[in-house]
Design a protein around this motif. Structure first.
Motif, mmCIF file in Angstrom:
data_model
loop_
_atom_site.group_PDB
_atom_site.id
_atom_site.type_symbol
_atom_site.label_atom_id
_atom_site.label_comp_id
_atom_site.label_asym_id
_atom_site.label_seq_id
_atom_site.Cartn_x
_atom_site.Cartn_y
_atom_site.Cartn_z
ATOM 1 N N PRO A 40 3.186 67.852 -2.745
ATOM 2 C CA PRO A 40 1.909 67.808 -2.629
ATOM 3 C C PRO A 40 1.129 68.880 -1.751
ATOM 4 O O PRO A 40 2.165 69.608 -1.102
ATOM 5 C CB PRO A 40 1.408 66.342 -1.936
ATOM 6 N N GLU A 41 0.098 69.343 -2.056
ATOM 7 C CA GLU A 41 -0.523 70.380 -1.248
ATOM 8 C C GLU A 41 -0.730 69.953 0.123
ATOM 9 O O GLU A 41 -0.883 68.759 0.413
ATOM 10 C CB GLU A 41 -1.862 70.495 -1.730
ATOM 11 N N THR A 42 -0.483 70.763 1.112
ATOM 12 C CA THR A 42 -0.402 70.383 2.726
ATOM 13 C C THR A 42 -1.924 70.921 3.200
ATOM 14 O O THR A 42 -1.992 72.300 2.995
ATOM 15 C CB THR A 42 0.663 70.859 3.436
ATOM 16 N N ILE A 43 -2.783 70.276 3.709
ATOM 17 C CA ILE A 43 -3.889 70.789 4.645
ATOM 18 C C ILE A 43 -3.812 70.311 5.873
ATOM 19 O O ILE A 43 -2.853 69.465 6.159
ATOM 20 C CB ILE A 43 -5.285 70.551 3.675
ATOM 21 N N VAL A 44 -4.588 70.829 6.667
ATOM 22 C CA VAL A 44 -4.556 70.455 8.039
ATOM 23 C C VAL A 44 -5.874 69.405 8.541
ATOM 24 O O VAL A 44 -6.788 69.687 8.298
ATOM 25 C CB VAL A 44 -4.779 71.550 8.933
ATOM 26 N N GLU A 327 4.145 61.537 6.720
ATOM 27 C CA GLU A 327 2.875 62.397 5.928
ATOM 28 C C GLU A 327 1.682 61.365 5.886
ATOM 29 O O GLU A 327 1.722 60.279 5.351
ATOM 30 C CB GLU A 327 3.361 62.396 4.447
ATOM 31 N N VAL A 328 0.627 61.679 6.372
ATOM 32 C CA VAL A 328 -0.581 61.241 6.287
ATOM 33 C C VAL A 328 -1.366 61.715 4.999
ATOM 34 O O VAL A 328 -1.593 63.090 5.027
ATOM 35 C CB VAL A 328 -1.592 61.457 7.635
ATOM 36 N N ALA A 329 -1.719 60.821 3.897
ATOM 37 C CA ALA A 329 -2.313 61.654 2.919
ATOM 38 C C ALA A 329 -3.618 61.053 2.418
ATOM 39 O O ALA A 329 -3.705 60.040 3.020
ATOM 40 C CB ALA A 329 -1.197 61.240 1.529
ATOM 41 N N ILE A 330 -4.206 61.830 1.672
ATOM 42 C CA ILE A 330 -5.422 61.399 1.184
ATOM 43 C C ILE A 330 -5.488 61.675 -0.572
ATOM 44 O O ILE A 330 -4.587 62.476 -0.796
ATOM 45 C CB ILE A 330 -6.849 61.876 1.607
ATOM 46 N N GLN A 331 -6.208 60.812 -1.157
ATOM 47 C CA GLN A 331 -6.240 61.071 -2.742
ATOM 48 C C GLN A 331 -7.791 60.852 -3.031
ATOM 49 O O GLN A 331 -8.414 60.060 -2.712
ATOM 50 C CB GLN A 331 -5.265 60.191 -3.460
ATOM 51 N N ILE A 332 -8.105 61.869 -4.068
ATOM 52 C CA ILE A 332 -9.687 61.742 -4.229
ATOM 53 C C ILE A 332 -9.497 61.345 -5.616
ATOM 54 O O ILE A 332 -9.000 61.760 -6.573
ATOM 55 C CB ILE A 332 -10.035 63.490 -4.270
ATOM 56 N N GLY A 333 -10.566 60.211 -6.060
ATOM 57 C CA GLY A 333 -10.713 59.756 -7.098
ATOM 58 C C GLY A 333 -12.272 59.925 -7.558
ATOM 59 O O GLY A 333 -13.037 59.809 -6.976
ATOM 60 N N TYR A 347 -1.893 65.641 7.389
ATOM 61 C CA TYR A 347 -1.027 65.797 8.608
ATOM 62 C C TYR A 347 0.243 65.438 8.739
ATOM 63 O O TYR A 347 0.639 64.437 7.824
ATOM 64 C CB TYR A 347 -1.933 64.762 9.468
ATOM 65 N N LEU A 348 1.013 65.836 9.201
ATOM 66 C CA LEU A 348 2.241 65.456 9.523
ATOM 67 C C LEU A 348 2.675 65.031 10.971
ATOM 68 O O LEU A 348 2.722 65.851 12.163
ATOM 69 C CB LEU A 348 3.324 66.872 9.298
ATOM 70 N N ALA A 349 2.760 63.802 11.075
ATOM 71 C CA ALA A 349 3.093 63.071 12.541
ATOM 72 C C ALA A 349 4.326 63.783 12.825
ATOM 73 O O ALA A 349 5.183 64.046 12.536
ATOM 74 C CB ALA A 349 3.254 61.707 12.179
ATOM 75 N N THR A 350 4.326 63.921 14.321
ATOM 76 C CA THR A 350 5.392 64.618 14.973
ATOM 77 C C THR A 350 6.211 63.671 15.946
ATOM 78 O O THR A 350 7.234 64.116 16.699
ATOM 79 C CB THR A 350 4.839 65.852 15.973
ATOM 80 N N GLU A 351 5.764 62.512 16.114
ATOM 81 C CA GLU A 351 6.600 61.488 17.086
ATOM 82 C C GLU A 351 8.023 61.366 17.071
ATOM 83 O O GLU A 351 8.638 61.361 17.769
ATOM 84 C CB GLU A 351 5.836 60.419 16.976
ATOM 85 N N ASN A 352 8.484 61.516 15.479
ATOM 86 C CA ASN A 352 9.916 61.412 15.289
ATOM 87 C C ASN A 352 10.708 62.664 15.785
ATOM 88 O O ASN A 352 11.694 62.626 15.654
ATOM 89 C CB ASN A 352 10.069 60.971 13.962
ATOM 90 N N ASP A 353 9.996 63.847 15.744
ATOM 91 C CA ASP A 353 10.538 65.115 16.119
ATOM 92 C C ASP A 353 11.154 64.990 17.536
ATOM 93 O O ASP A 353 12.141 65.724 17.579
ATOM 94 C CB ASP A 353 9.396 66.340 15.935
ATOM 95 N N GLU A 403 -9.007 63.684 12.866
ATOM 96 C CA GLU A 403 -10.134 64.059 12.352
ATOM 97 C C GLU A 403 -9.887 64.796 10.933
ATOM 98 O O GLU A 403 -9.017 65.994 11.052
ATOM 99 C CB GLU A 403 -11.143 64.653 13.004
ATOM 100 N N ILE A 404 -10.004 64.237 9.783
ATOM 101 C CA ILE A 404 -9.631 64.825 8.561
ATOM 102 C C ILE A 404 -10.941 65.559 7.847
ATOM 103 O O ILE A 404 -11.941 64.885 7.725
ATOM 104 C CB ILE A 404 -9.281 63.987 7.463
ATOM 105 N N SER A 405 -11.055 66.951 7.842
ATOM 106 C CA SER A 405 -11.879 67.910 7.194
ATOM 107 C C SER A 405 -12.073 67.493 5.868
ATOM 108 O O SER A 405 -11.091 67.703 4.962
ATOM 109 C CB SER A 405 -11.794 69.122 7.363
#
Length: 407
Positions: A40-44, A327-333, A347-353, A403-405
């Motif tokens: 998938p595409e990755t955005i911030v 991976e926190v994901a969104i999908q547009i429908g 967003y990619l969560a970093t807690e496991n890093d 906060e997701i843009s």
């Protein structure tokens, strides 16, 4: 202490099993499902420290997962104001006290559900309270315990999504999942099982500990596929502020089918919410009466998630891709039944890093608490070595916010 072990073991185990294993307008042809196996595409998205800080506590409630957010005025998609009251529901919950650096085993216990009540639109620690039930000896207990005809003494609840039925009977409704231990091993080799999907009916103006609530058993569960409705609710009504209301309540389910955790959807008019024979299920072409005919509209979603409107009438799913993982994901429908575009990783969560035993799961959004052009969302953090890690990091088991843009 036994309750803590049982509850946390089951919570982690169910998530491990997952790893292995409508619309604003009706559609007249089958809706395709995006292939989430493609990269998938990755955005911030940006973190929201103030909202995350709201759930860092050292006394009383100091951790929990789940965290659905329900506006108590029923205005699901209307920006919150200073007078808005939001009910946060939690699953497994930590109660006790610590110094912020370490935790002693005798200073805490786990209960299976609780709530938080926030007044206003901002993450102000002075305006949030947390609630659970207490026994005669002041020991913390879960707010809700199964007491339906098919429940057993040691069953307990995790909580799903909920809403205030403003265009129906004005009661608060929250999905609740009864969980039961078994004498023999079941799915995945574990000695527990979810045994149904119940609906908590809480009267208007009721307050914690909600002693006047009613519990309704629903037919919206299938043990073979672990189909379980209540993973997300979309109130598509005028009073909720839906942009293209058709008057229905849309309820989403996760279901283990075709080697993936897929998303199903049902709908019902508000006045028939508790008349379960009136519910209809999307089969890819039409709304039908049989839950078994419901078809997947999205893949690789999480057990808990959200369905929210965009300003142009489209729909956005927010979830943790593959249920667990960074991976926190969104999908547009195009509508509440799709079709949906490819997932975007926001967003990619970093807690496991930094903590190799930690894992993240069950992202979801809060439209009424979001700023214009953004979507406030959270994800949960847990540990595969919970007993050891919680003693060293007392605040690990709490939501983190983003906060997701959307622009």
């Amino acid at each position: 202490m036994k309750n803590w072990i049982n509850g946390m073991t089951i919570r982690i185990s169910i998530l491990s099993i997952v790893m292995t294993s409508v619309g604003c307008k009706d559609k007249t042809k089958e809706t395709p499902i995006a292939d989430n196996n493609e990269e998938p595409e990755t955005i911030v998205a940006v973190t929201s420290p103030k909202w995350s800080q709201l759930f860092i506590k050292n006394e009383g409630w100091f951790g929990g997962d789940g965290i659905f957010g329900i506006p108590m005025d029923g205005k699901e998609f209307v920006a919150a104001t200073d007078s808005t009251v939001t009910l946060f529901t939690f699953g497994d919950t930590m109660i006790g006290h610590h110094d912020g650096q370490s935790l002693l085993p005798e200073d805490f216990l786990m209960i299976n559900n609780s709530v938080g009540i926030l007044k206003g639109q901002e993450p102000n620690a002075d305006n949030i309270t947390f609630h659970w039930k207490e026994s005669g000896g002041q020991q913390a207990k879960a707010l809700f315990k199964p007491n339906t005809p098919n429940s057993r003494p040691h069953d307990y609840y995790w909580l799903g999504d909920g809403f205030v039925n403003t265009e129906g009977d004005e009661n608060l409704y929250v999905f609740a999942y009864p969980v039961r231990e078994k004498d023999t091993t079941g799915i995945g080799g574990f000695n527990f099982e979810q045994v149904g999907v119940n609906l908590l009916q809480i009267p208007k103006n009721s307050t914690p500990p909600y002693l006047d609530h009613t519990q309704l058993e629903t037919p919206f569960f299938d043990s073979a596929t672990q189909t379980s409705f209540g993973s997300a609710i979309y109130v598509n009504t005028e009073s909720a502020g839906a942009p293209d209301p058709d008057g229905h309540i849309y309820t989403y389910a996760v279901s283990n089918q075709e080697g993936t955790k897929g998303l199903l959807v049902a709908r019902v008019l508000p006045e028939y919410l508790t008349k379960f024979d009136y519910w209809k299920f999307w089969n890819g072409q039409d709304w039908v009466a049989e839950m078994e005919e419901a078809t997947m509209i999205a893949k690789d979603v999480s057990n808990e998630m959200s369905v929210s409107p965009l300003s142009d009438g489209r729909i956005v799913l927010t979830y943790q891709r593959f249920t667990m993982g960074p991976e926190v994901a969104i999908q547009i429908g195009e509508s509440l039944v799709g079709p949906f575009e490819e997932p975007e990783i926001v967003y990619l969560a970093t807690e496991n890093d930094t903590h190799k035993t930690y894992f993240t799961y069950n992202a979801k959004a809060y439209p009424h608490l979001s700023k214009p052009g953004t979507l406030l969302a959270s994800y949960n953090v847990n540990s595969f070595d919970f007993w050891a890690d919680i003693l060293k990091d007392p605040n690990l088991y709490r939501p983190r916010f983003l906060e997701i843009s959307l622009e």
